[in-house]
Design a protein around this motif. Structure first.
Motif: not given
Length: 81
Positions: A57-70, A72-76
């Protein structure tokens, strides 16, 4: 963070660990539209040595990262711990 896509939820939880005999913490991401009635794959992200549950959470934004990947159809949709 993209405003034009659905967003999941990132939550800090606490749980009792019988292995180490103490209360532990973990961040849990649930995807947009998450339902307890549906099964999801789970990805466990582990921090490096010297890190803790705040590392991602401090060094990345995992929620934004996974929201974007989902979106864009790049992950389930998945649960990320």
């Amino acid at each position: 963070e993209r405003a034009d896509i659905p967003h999941g939820k990132l939550e800090l939880i606490e749980y009792e660990s019988s292995t180490v005999g103490t209360t532990r913490k973990a961040n849990v991401y649930t995807p947009p539209g998450y339902s307890k009635d549906k099964k999801y794959p789970v990805l466990y992200l582990l921090h490096g040595i010297g890190g803790d549950e705040t590392e991602w959470v401090r060094f990345a934004s995992p929620n934004h990262l996974f929201d974007n990947l989902i979106a864009d159809g790049k992950t389930v949709p998945m649960i990320v711990v």
